[in-house]
Design a protein around this motif. Structure first.
Motif, short mmCIF file in Angstrom:
data_model
loop_
_atom_site.label_atom_id
_atom_site.label_comp_id
_atom_site.label_asym_id
_atom_site.label_seq_id
_atom_site.Cartn_x
_atom_site.Cartn_y
_atom_site.Cartn_z
N TYR A 111 0.68 -1.24 -0.13
CA TYR A 111 -0.13 -0.11 0.12
C TYR A 111 0.86 1.22 0.06
N TRP A 119 5.24 2.61 0.68
CA TRP A 119 6.63 2.58 0.84
C TRP A 119 7.50 3.74 0.87
N LEU A 160 2.72 1.02 -8.11
CA LEU A 160 1.57 1.34 -7.10
C LEU A 160 0.47 2.17 -8.05
N ARG A 172 -2.73 0.33 -9.18
CA ARG A 172 -4.13 0.15 -8.29
C ARG A 172 -5.04 1.46 -8.16
N THR A 213 -2.13 7.87 -6.34
CA THR A 213 -1.06 7.47 -5.40
C THR A 213 -0.53 9.08 -5.00
N CYS A 217 6.01 7.03 -1.28
CA CYS A 217 4.92 6.79 -2.18
C CYS A 217 3.96 5.89 -1.49
N THR A 218 2.60 6.25 -1.52
CA THR A 218 1.36 5.74 -0.83
C THR A 218 0.38 5.75 -1.76
N LEU A 219 -0.64 4.55 -1.69
CA LEU A 219 -1.89 4.74 -2.56
C LEU A 219 -2.85 5.63 -1.70
N GLY A 232 -3.86 -3.34 -1.45
CA GLY A 232 -2.36 -2.88 -2.06
C GLY A 232 -2.27 -3.75 -3.20
N LEU A 256 9.12 0.57 -8.47
CA LEU A 256 8.44 1.80 -7.57
C LEU A 256 8.93 3.19 -8.01
N SER A 258 -2.19 -2.57 3.35
CA SER A 258 -3.30 -1.78 3.27
C SER A 258 -3.74 -1.88 4.97
#
Length: 163
Positions: A62, A64, A86, A89, A92, A107-109, A115, A122, A147
């Motif tokens: 989800y 990183w 990512l 999905r 982000t 980075c994150t959703l 996830g 990445l 997640s």
């Protein structure tokens, strides 16, 4: 009476085989890896090259963070862009904080989504070579979360640059 002993021995044997099989399977299961690709780079002075931050064998990624460091007398950070892993999905948030010989990349959703699993890129990190030499671009800290906001255990692999 002998019948009960034989049945008990079969049951205990089956439990032992099942337990051993489970632990052997766990040990042979692929481990999550965050790695720099390629592992070895030959570059020219005043030229640029690209290193990819990749992940493999991950489940439910989800968010990183990867922190890199390098020899700043040899290399200069030129650019960083988010990889497609990512983003596959959904939306982000991607950011980075550079320093002279280090950078923290995040980075994150966004939103209530699961996830991403599997392997992919990445981020893409570009460097400029300032002088001849050999150095390592090293992942000195990294965090992966799923997640459920639980940390994902992983190992890392660095890359070596020759100019």
């Amino acid at each position: 009476m002998n019948y009960k002993i034989i049945v008990a021995a079969i049951v205990i044997g089956a439990l032992l085989v099942g337990t051993l099989s489970y632990f052997i399977w766990l040990r042979s299961a692929p481990k999550t890896l965050v790695f720099l690709y390629p592992k070895e780079i030959s570059a020219n002075v005043n030229g640029n090259f690209t290193v990819f931050i990749n992940v493999s064998h991950v489940s439910d990624l989800y968010g990183w963070q990867v922190n890199l460091e390098w020899n700043s007398s040899m290399l200069e950070l030129a650019n960083i862009t988010e990889g497609p892993f990512l983003k596959s999905r959904g939306q982000t948030f991607f950011s980075y904080t550079p320093d002279k010989n280090r950078v923290a990349i995040y980075c994150t959703l966004q939103g209530n989504v699961t996830g991403v699993s599997g392997e992919g890129t990445l981020a893409k990190v570009e460097f400029k070579v300032k002088q001849h030499g050999t150095c390592t671009i090293q992942i000195y800290k990294s965090y992966l979360v799923n997640s459920m906001e639980k940390e994902i255990s992983h190992s890392v692999s660095n890359c070596r640059v020759h100019a």
